[in-house]
Write a protein that holds these residues in place. Sequence first.
Motif, mmCIF file in Angstrom:
data_model
loop_
_atom_site.group_PDB
_atom_site.id
_atom_site.type_symbol
_atom_site.label_atom_id
_atom_site.label_comp_id
_atom_site.label_asym_id
_atom_site.label_seq_id
_atom_site.Cartn_x
_atom_site.Cartn_y
_atom_site.Cartn_z
ATOM 1 N N SER A 5 106.198 37.531 -43.081
ATOM 2 C CA SER A 5 106.585 38.615 -43.965
ATOM 3 C C SER A 5 106.087 38.442 -45.382
ATOM 4 O O SER A 5 105.550 37.403 -45.766
ATOM 5 C CB SER A 5 108.112 38.736 -43.996
ATOM 6 N N CYS A 7 108.472 38.756 -47.559
ATOM 7 C CA CYS A 7 109.796 38.507 -48.142
ATOM 8 C C CYS A 7 109.791 37.171 -48.863
ATOM 9 O O CYS A 7 110.208 36.154 -48.309
ATOM 10 C CB CYS A 7 110.870 38.516 -47.053
ATOM 11 N N LYS A 10 115.097 36.361 -51.289
ATOM 12 C CA LYS A 10 116.201 36.858 -50.467
ATOM 13 C C LYS A 10 117.119 37.740 -51.299
ATOM 14 O O LYS A 10 118.337 37.745 -51.112
ATOM 15 C CB LYS A 10 116.954 35.698 -49.835
ATOM 16 N N LEU A 46 113.116 47.303 -48.271
ATOM 17 C CA LEU A 46 112.570 46.446 -47.212
ATOM 18 C C LEU A 46 112.328 47.243 -45.940
ATOM 19 O O LEU A 46 113.166 48.055 -45.530
ATOM 20 C CB LEU A 46 113.556 45.310 -46.910
ATOM 21 N N LYS A 84 109.225 45.007 -49.911
ATOM 22 C CA LYS A 84 109.069 43.870 -49.001
ATOM 23 C C LYS A 84 108.868 44.367 -47.569
ATOM 24 O O LYS A 84 109.396 45.398 -47.175
ATOM 25 C CB LYS A 84 110.299 42.958 -49.052
ATOM 26 N N ALA A 86 109.143 42.702 -43.656
ATOM 27 C CA ALA A 86 109.472 41.567 -42.794
ATOM 28 C C ALA A 86 108.920 41.838 -41.404
ATOM 29 O O ALA A 86 109.351 42.771 -40.724
ATOM 30 C CB ALA A 86 110.980 41.353 -42.733
ATOM 31 N N LEU A 111 118.005 38.234 -44.027
ATOM 32 C CA LEU A 111 117.288 39.162 -44.913
ATOM 33 C C LEU A 111 118.164 39.761 -46.015
ATOM 34 O O LEU A 111 117.660 40.494 -46.865
ATOM 35 C CB LEU A 111 116.653 40.280 -44.075
#
Length: 300
Positions: A5, A7, A10, A46, A84, A86, A111
């Motif tokens: 990802s 990401c 967090k 996300l 982001k 993922a 996540l």
Amino acid sequence: MRIISRCNNKNACVATIGSFDGVHEGHRFVISQVISRARQKGLDSLVVTFPNHPLQVLRPDFRPLMLTLAEEKEELLIQTGIDKVAMIEFTQELASMTAYDFMKSVLHDELNVRVLIIGYDNHFGHDGKSFNDYVAYGQQLGIEVVLCDALDTCPRPSSTAVRNALISGDVDTANILLGYRFFIKGYITTGFQNGRKIGFPTANVIADSCKLIPKNGVYMVHTSYGLGMLNIGCRPTFDNGDTPSIEVHIFDFDDNLYDKPIKIDFIHRLRDERHFDSLDALRQQLLEDEAFCRQSAKKG
């Protein structure tokens, strides 16, 4: 569980989840709501998706024909403005998860999802739970679950609708549903070199075997190296057998492209591939095809 990802933090986020094959206009509509809600709440936005097709795990004999490969999908998702992405590798472990377990261990714990926006036809978890179940689980976990507004357009964008349009050769409709030109990426290798015999040299393109290729025929395209026209098929006039190929003629271009990468955007389908009685007849048709492409490009 392997998460591939963007990401890199967090931070708490507003998220949506799905396959997102094609990242079409319907997907973009959902993502726009995720971004809007995230900005309202001061959270990250996300998208949770998968680099591989779930049916490849559930049915090992399944050979997917994807609108977008994993890297292409990630690139298109990033272009939407999402914070982001993922990419969660779909495995047997993931397939066996209940909806609650997925929401807790992946969305909540891994996540840090605070708001989950779900598309009107989206489901996850092997236990076949409903939207109301997701809402109830979210209340237990501290995740607000929201049903996405419906996109009221006709035809309604879907990956299936795009796929069907491309299979029938209707790239005009596919491009409308996608919101961009359908494309393939590949590399150039040595072909039959038949085109050179009639003044239309072509580059032979090798694409990923999992990428959907539109219906056989002749197309107006734009490539990494300029405007051109592309043939998908078996070259019946040259009697080269039944093995299909992808060959592109790029206008006003004469460099050596062997082993180089290429991206091809499909603009319009010109005609079916067909057998010509002579090479002169084929050449005349190609001249007409080229003239049409150049004139269409001028019109925009």
